[in-house]
Design a protein around this motif. Structure first.
Motif, PDB file in Angstrom:
ATOM      1  N   GLY A 178      11.823  16.174  -4.321  1.00 31.76           N
ATOM      2  CA  GLY A 178      10.512  15.552  -4.053  1.00 31.76           C
ATOM      3  C   GLY A 178      10.430  14.091  -4.466  1.00 31.76           C
ATOM      4  N   GLY A 179      11.550  13.551  -4.949  1.00 35.07           N
ATOM      5  CA  GLY A 179      11.551  12.123  -5.272  1.00 35.07           C
ATOM      6  C   GLY A 179      11.907  11.335  -4.024  1.00 35.07           C
ATOM      7  N   GLY A 180      12.437  10.155  -4.219  1.00 35.06           N
ATOM      8  CA  GLY A 180      12.915   9.366  -3.092  1.00 35.06           C
ATOM      9  C   GLY A 180      11.798   8.782  -2.252  1.00 35.06           C
ATOM     10  N   ILE A 181      12.053   8.724  -0.950  1.00 37.25           N
ATOM     11  CA  ILE A 181      11.147   8.027  -0.028  1.00 37.25           C
ATOM     12  C   ILE A 181       9.746   8.660  -0.044  1.00 37.25           C
ATOM     13  CG2 ILE A 181      10.784   7.477   2.422  1.00 37.25           C
ATOM     14  CD1 ILE A 181      13.986   7.439   2.569  1.00 37.25           C
ATOM     15  N   VAL A 182       9.677   9.993  -0.082  1.00 33.76           N
ATOM     16  CA  VAL A 182       8.337  10.629  -0.060  1.00 33.76           C
ATOM     17  C   VAL A 182       7.556  10.325  -1.345  1.00 33.76           C
ATOM     18  CG1 VAL A 182       8.855  12.442   1.624  1.00 33.76           C
ATOM     19  CG2 VAL A 182       9.244  12.891  -0.798  1.00 33.76           C
ATOM     20  N   ASN A 183       8.258  10.099  -2.434  1.00 35.55           N
ATOM     21  CA  ASN A 183       7.615   9.680  -3.686  1.00 35.55           C
ATOM     22  C   ASN A 183       6.951   8.310  -3.488  1.00 35.55           C
ATOM     23  OD1 ASN A 183       7.057   8.788  -6.290  1.00 35.55           O
ATOM     24  ND2 ASN A 183       9.105   9.183  -7.106  1.00 35.55           N
ATOM     25  N   SER A 184       7.707   7.373  -2.889  1.00 36.14           N
ATOM     26  CA  SER A 184       7.128   6.045  -2.599  1.00 36.14           C
ATOM     27  C   SER A 184       5.972   6.165  -1.607  1.00 36.14           C
ATOM     28  CB  SER A 184       8.190   5.107  -2.018  1.00 36.14           C
ATOM     29  OG  SER A 184       9.040   4.648  -3.029  1.00 36.14           O
ATOM     30  N   ALA A 185       6.089   7.102  -0.658  1.00 36.59           N
ATOM     31  CA  ALA A 185       5.033   7.260   0.353  1.00 36.59           C
ATOM     32  C   ALA A 185       3.733   7.723  -0.306  1.00 36.59           C
ATOM     33  CB  ALA A 185       5.476   8.240   1.430  1.00 36.59           C
ATOM     34  N   LYS A 201       2.750   7.196  -3.408  1.00 37.66           N
ATOM     35  CA  LYS A 201       2.194   6.052  -4.153  1.00 37.66           C
ATOM     36  C   LYS A 201       1.530   5.072  -3.179  1.00 37.66           C
ATOM     37  CE  LYS A 201       5.137   5.618  -8.260  1.00 37.66           C
ATOM     38  NZ  LYS A 201       6.515   6.124  -8.139  1.00 37.66           N
ATOM     39  N   LEU A 202       2.184   4.816  -2.063  1.00 40.46           N
ATOM     40  CA  LEU A 202       1.645   3.829  -1.125  1.00 40.46           C
ATOM     41  C   LEU A 202       0.362   4.313  -0.473  1.00 40.46           C
ATOM     42  CD1 LEU A 202       3.473   1.363   1.037  1.00 40.46           C
ATOM     43  CD2 LEU A 202       1.738   2.747   2.179  1.00 40.46           C
ATOM     44  N   GLN A 203       0.319   5.612  -0.169  1.00 39.77           N
ATOM     45  CA  GLN A 203      -0.903   6.151   0.455  1.00 39.77           C
ATOM     46  C   GLN A 203      -2.092   6.002  -0.489  1.00 39.77           C
ATOM     47  OE1 GLN A 203       0.254  10.135   1.638  1.00 39.77           O
ATOM     48  NE2 GLN A 203       1.746   9.344   3.105  1.00 39.77           N
ATOM     49  N   GLU A 204      -1.822   6.055  -1.809  1.00 41.96           N
ATOM     50  CA  GLU A 204      -2.910   5.960  -2.791  1.00 41.96           C
ATOM     51  C   GLU A 204      -3.259   4.510  -3.152  1.00 41.96           C
ATOM     52  OE1 GLU A 204      -1.015   8.212  -5.843  1.00 41.96           O
ATOM     53  OE2 GLU A 204      -1.399  10.142  -4.852  1.00 41.96           O
ATOM     54  N   THR A 205      -2.541   3.555  -2.585  1.00 36.91           N
ATOM     55  CA  THR A 205      -2.747   2.138  -2.938  1.00 36.91           C
ATOM     56  C   THR A 205      -3.533   1.434  -1.838  1.00 36.91           C
ATOM     57  OG1 THR A 205      -0.636   2.171  -4.093  1.00 36.91           O
ATOM     58  CG2 THR A 205      -1.500   0.004  -3.540  1.00 36.91           C
ATOM     59  N   ASP A 206      -4.557   0.650  -2.222  1.00 38.43           N
ATOM     60  CA  ASP A 206      -5.324  -0.011  -1.156  1.00 38.43           C
ATOM     61  C   ASP A 206      -4.564  -1.230  -0.630  1.00 38.43           C
ATOM     62  OD1 ASP A 206      -6.193  -2.498  -2.498  1.00 38.43           O
ATOM     63  OD2 ASP A 206      -7.282  -1.111  -3.804  1.00 38.43           O
ATOM     64  N   SER A 237       8.252  -1.112   7.731  1.00 41.07           N
ATOM     65  CA  SER A 237       7.285  -0.142   7.208  1.00 41.07           C
ATOM     66  C   SER A 237       8.123   1.066   6.775  1.00 41.07           C
ATOM     67  CB  SER A 237       6.263   0.214   8.286  1.00 41.07           C
ATOM     68  OG  SER A 237       6.879   0.973   9.307  1.00 41.07           O
ATOM     69  N   GLY A 238       7.536   2.249   6.683  1.00 45.75           N
ATOM     70  CA  GLY A 238       8.352   3.426   6.396  1.00 45.75           C
ATOM     71  C   GLY A 238       8.070   4.091   5.064  1.00 45.75           C
ATOM     72  N   TYR A 239       7.145   3.513   4.280  1.00 45.38           N
ATOM     73  CA  TYR A 239       6.688   4.218   3.078  1.00 45.38           C
ATOM     74  C   TYR A 239       5.245   4.698   3.272  1.00 45.38           C
ATOM     75  CZ  TYR A 239      10.828   2.551   0.616  1.00 45.38           C
ATOM     76  OH  TYR A 239      12.122   2.300   0.231  1.00 45.38           O
ATOM     77  N   GLY A 240       4.807   4.730   4.537  1.00 45.62           N
ATOM     78  CA  GLY A 240       3.468   5.228   4.836  1.00 45.62           C
ATOM     79  C   GLY A 240       3.566   6.681   5.273  1.00 45.62           C
ATOM     80  N   LEU A 241       4.311   6.877   6.371  1.00 43.93           N
ATOM     81  CA  LEU A 241       4.572   8.206   6.930  1.00 43.93           C
ATOM     82  C   LEU A 241       3.328   8.911   7.470  1.00 43.93           C
ATOM     83  CD1 LEU A 241       7.303   9.569   4.425  1.00 43.93           C
ATOM     84  CD2 LEU A 241       7.595   8.018   6.365  1.00 43.93           C
ATOM     85  N   THR A 242       2.183   8.203   7.529  1.00 39.02           N
ATOM     86  CA  THR A 242       1.030   8.655   8.319  1.00 39.02           C
ATOM     87  C   THR A 242       0.640   7.435   9.148  1.00 39.02           C
ATOM     88  OG1 THR A 242      -0.635   7.870   6.772  1.00 39.02           O
ATOM     89  CG2 THR A 242       0.134  10.142   6.451  1.00 39.02           C
ATOM     90  N   LEU A 243      -0.102   7.668  10.224  1.00 40.85           N
ATOM     91  CA  LEU A 243      -0.480   6.525  11.055  1.00 40.85           C
ATOM     92  C   LEU A 243      -1.212   5.479  10.217  1.00 40.85           C
ATOM     93  CD1 LEU A 243      -0.732   5.093  13.786  1.00 40.85           C
ATOM     94  CD2 LEU A 243      -2.840   6.373  14.181  1.00 40.85           C
ATOM     95  N   ASP A 244      -2.210   5.930   9.449  1.00 44.06           N
ATOM     96  CA  ASP A 244      -3.017   4.966   8.680  1.00 44.06           C
ATOM     97  C   ASP A 244      -2.178   4.182   7.680  1.00 44.06           C
ATOM     98  OD1 ASP A 244      -5.201   5.609  10.038  1.00 44.06           O
ATOM     99  OD2 ASP A 244      -6.173   6.780   8.442  1.00 44.06           O
TER     100      ASP A 244
END
Ligand SMILES: N=CN[C@@H](CCC(=O)O)C(=O)O
Ligand SMILES: [Zn+2]
Length: 412
Positions: A107-114, A116-121, A148-155
């Motif tokens: 569960g670490g790696g890229i999805v970990n960064s994703a 964090k990024l989703q929670e950051t304005d 890009s690539g640490y979002g992984l959702t459209l928004d």
């Protein structure tokens, strides 16, 4: 505004006619003028020559570069500069013996960064990123590709791409944006990879193209991430919207990503730590630039891209940092050039060519960047007094830069 620089000990990477890229033997040659002058007019290189033929020039300012070398600023064609927080804990986990793959699997790696990024304005993300951008500009980078690539959702992907757009608007450095929705499979799509690819192809790419937020598309083509088939689907969708591909391939395994990239006219194939003879063969006579990322190899203790095999096969090669929080938390192109010489057997001439003109090709800007050519952007590194250009990679870890010019203006 005209700036004249005189008494330059050596003016490097001088190309009278604009070239696109260098390959094989050509990479050994780094043309230069000793005891040179260089004239900048606004944001462009106007003229240059040897001091003994310096014409009468009325300049607004004159800089004496006695003992110093000038070269085009570095071009960093592969970065993930937009990210939130860091992954220092994973760094320590690896010191304790876990591999990059094991960390990703728990569960670490890229999805970990994703996450964090989703929670950051967006504002905070912009501020965090501009600190890194300013840092790499001071280190001599004058053009940069950002994924890009640490979002992984459209928004969240849109949020990252908007940050890149703001950076483009606010800094004198040339920036290209790459959409990397297929960086890792989001947890919500576990066992539904095809549906995530559908989302990328049918929703994300059209929306991003409509908002003109990207120049290229990318895919992490690797076991445990995305297959060659996924990669081909995404490259085809990108092509439909005029977004050529620059893809992550052969970082840990050779699974056919290079062939797929070449067949789909990818501008570059990047990483290449694990290469087969067939991978090298398939790159011959193609327009696809192989890109090596040696500071990733250093940080993860994985093999270095076999530069000698690539160049000796007559191919071109570019160098980039891969600046990202997981595999390469460094955006230092000077270090990359040193590592290319120390660890990959490249000569200083080959490494400088790979980090300037070939790197410019890998981000589609070799008409305007990457060499000292009349009419190209006045993006330059003026060194401190150094014995020769070979001293740059040789004396690794030291900062030999005195002044950076971007668009004709000093930025430090
Ligand atoms: N390999 C894929 N992507 C990045 C690393 C991403 C990460 O670990 O956050 C790379 O290029 O090395
Ligand atoms: Zn990368």
């Amino acid at each position: 505004m005209k700036t004249l620089i005189t008494n330059i000990k050596e003016l490097l990477q001088v190309r009278d006619t604009s070239i696109d890229k260098l390959q094989g033997e050509e990479m050994k040659d780094l043309p230069s003028i000793r005891n040179a002058w260089l004239l900048l007019h606004d944001d462009l290189i106007e003229d240059f020559g040897t001091m003994d033929s310096l014409p009468a020039i009325k300049a607004d300012s004159t800089i004496d570069a006695t003992g110093k070398i000038i070269l085009p600023s570095w071009v960093d064609s592969h970065t993930h500069l937009v990210y939130a927080g860091n992954r220092e804990q994973e760094f320590v986990d690896r010191i304790h013996g876990l591999t990059y793959e094991e960390i990703a699997n728990k569960g670490g790696g890229i999805v970990n960064s994703a996450q964090k990024l989703q929670e950051t304005d967006e504002e905070s993300l912009y501020q965090q990123t501009l600190t890194r951008l300013k840092e790499v500009m001071q280190l001599g980078t004058g053009a940069i590709e950002i994924k890009s690539g640490y979002g992984l959702t459209l928004d969240a992907e849109l949020k990252m791409l908007r940050v890149i757009k703001r950076l483009k608007e606010n800094f004198p450095i040339r920036i290209k944006a790459t959409f990397l929705g297929a960086h890792a499979l989001p947890k919500e799509y576990k066992d539904r990879r095809a549906e995530y690819i559908d989302e990328i192809v049918n929703v994300m790419i059209p929306k991003i193209a409509e908002e003109q937020l990207a120049d290229y598309v990318d895919v992490f083509c690797e076991k445990g991430y995305f297959t060659v088939e996924d990669t081909v689907r995404i490259m085809a969708a990108g092509k439909k919207y005029n977004l050529p591909a620059k893809i992550h391939v052969n970082q840990f395994n050779s699974i056919g990503g290079i062939k797929a990239g070449v067949e789909n006219s990818a501008l570059s194939v990047d990483h290449l730590e694990v290469m087969t003879l067939e991978d090298i063969e398939v790159l011959k006579d193609s327009d696809t630039m192989p890109v090596a990322l040696p500071s990733c190899s250093l940080f993860l203790s994985i093999p270095y891209t076999p530069a000698r095999d690539i160049i000796d096969a007559g191919l071109p090669l570019a160098l980039a940092t891969d600046y990202n929080p997981g595999s390469t938390p460094s955006g230092n192109m000077n270090l990359v050039v040193s590592l290319a010489c120390i660890k990959m057997g490249m000569t200083p001439e080959e490494a400088i060519n790979a980090a300037t003109i070939n790197a410019a090709y890998a981000m589609g800007i070799s008409k305007t960047h990457g060499s000292i050519t009349k009419g190209k952007k006045a993006n330059l590194i003026l060194t401190k007094p150094i014995p020769s250009y070979g001293f740059l990679p040789y004396s690794f870890g030291s900062n030999h830069i005195e002044t950076i010019f971007l668009e004709g203006k000093p930025i430090n």
